[in-house]
Design an enzyme around this catalytic site. Structure first.
Site, PDB file in Angstrom:
ATOM      1  N   ASP A 156       0.843  -1.195   0.000  1.00 19.75           N
ATOM      2  CA  ASP A 156       0.000   0.000   0.000  1.00 19.75           C
ATOM      3  C   ASP A 156       0.883   1.251   0.000  1.00 19.75           C
ATOM      4  OD1 ASP A 156      -2.458   1.570   0.469  1.00 19.75           O
ATOM      5  OD2 ASP A 156      -1.569   1.909   2.447  1.00 19.75           O
TER       6      ASP A 156
ATOM      7  N   ASP B  95      -0.383   5.246   0.777  1.00 22.25           N
ATOM      8  CA  ASP B  95      -0.650   6.248   1.811  1.00 22.25           C
ATOM      9  C   ASP B  95      -0.891   5.585   3.165  1.00 22.25           C
ATOM     10  OD1 ASP B  95      -0.968   8.696   2.994  1.00 22.25           O
ATOM     11  OD2 ASP B  95      -2.701   9.305   1.814  1.00 22.25           O
TER      12      ASP B  95
ATOM     13  N   ASP C 129      -1.357  -0.469   6.011  1.00 21.36           N
ATOM     14  CA  ASP C 129      -1.636   0.139   7.313  1.00 21.36           C
ATOM     15  C   ASP C 129      -3.106   0.082   7.684  1.00 21.36           C
ATOM     16  OD1 ASP C 129      -2.869   3.297   6.916  1.00 21.36           O
ATOM     17  OD2 ASP C 129      -2.140   2.230   5.174  1.00 21.36           O
TER      18      ASP C 129
END
Length: 259
Positions: free
Chosen positions: A10, A12, A211
């Site tokens: 991922d 951001d 995240d």
């Protein structure tokens, strides 16, 4: 720690936080590059082209990769549609609510824009969406066009707070047509399976790094890929601890992960 032959990562919250650098992420990418381990950045952002993502990484985060190492729901949508059309979408018609990242992928694959009776209606995040666009999309889906949504993210964080995401745009068309879109991006397995084909690794050899439990980790779980949750972004330990299915691995920093 298990050794993996491929990484889906991922952006951001994992590699950066908005405009803020995450130094451990730069070191992590450089460690992958030094060892020659294949990886793809797997993002739900359809507004930007891979080239624009690469430029942002280089200019603002001093991370240097190639456009071929960025995979978006725009590209996964093309892959999905090709699979449904014997490997080619050349000449197929599409009506698009979306930005340049989505449009360039679909048109680059040979699709043609059409407002009347398109084969497909593809809806993603559009910063200039209007009632007129919703009207065209709604009428087309109700008339029989296949309805595809890029990703279900209801909100996006920016400097002002949580603003509408692609899922909010798509849900308006869903309400107006009383039809659910076929979703492509995380947490759907479609984008992960397409990314594995690009990476040329199997699900067993690959790990999904992110995240956000609800998008990144669920995408891995849904695609039967091991997951690595790093607590540098959205998800919090006390919330994740209550989930029925836990991430395969959890770390506080990408510095903590051995390749």
């Amino acid at each position: 720690m298990k050794h993996y032959n491929g990484y889906l990562i991922d952006l951001d919250g994992t590699i950066y936080r908005g405009s803020e650098r995450i130094p451990a992420a730069k070191r992590f990418v450089e460690r992958l590059q030094k060892k020659g381990i294949p990886f793809l950045f797997l993002t739900n952002n359809t507004t930007k082209t891979p080239a624009a993502v690469v430029k942002n990484l280089a200019d603002n985060h001093d991370i240097h990769v190639q456009p071929e190492q960025v995979y978006t729901p725009s590209l996964a949508t093309v892959s999905y549609l090709k699979a449904k059309n014997n490997g080619s979408v050349q000449g197929k018609t599409v009506y698009v609510i979306g930005e340049i990242g989505l449009l360039s992928a679909l048109l680059g694959a040979g699709m043609r824009l059409a407002e009347t009776n398109p084969d497909y209606v593809v809806v993603g995040l559009d910063y200039d969406v209007t009632y007129h666009k919703f009207e065209i999309a709604t009428l087309a889906v109700r008339a029989g066009s296949t309805f595809i949504g890029t990703n279900a993210d209801k909100n996006l964080p920016n400097e002002r707070g949580l603003v509408p995401g692609a899922g909010s745009v798509i849900s308006l068309v869903e309400h107006a047509t009383q039809q659910q879109a076929i979703y492509i991006g995380k947490p759907e397995p479609i984008i992960v399976q397409a990314a594995l084909s690009v990476l040329n690794t199997t699900a067993e050899q690959t790990v999904m790094v992110g995240d956000n439990y609800d998008t990144d980790i669920r995408a891995g779980i849904n695609a039967h890929v091991d997951t690595l949750l790093v607590y540098t972004g959205v998800s919090k330990k006390e919330v994740v601890a209550k989930e029925a299915v836990q991430p395969t691995h959890e770390i506080d920093s990408l510095d903590d992960w051995e390749l």
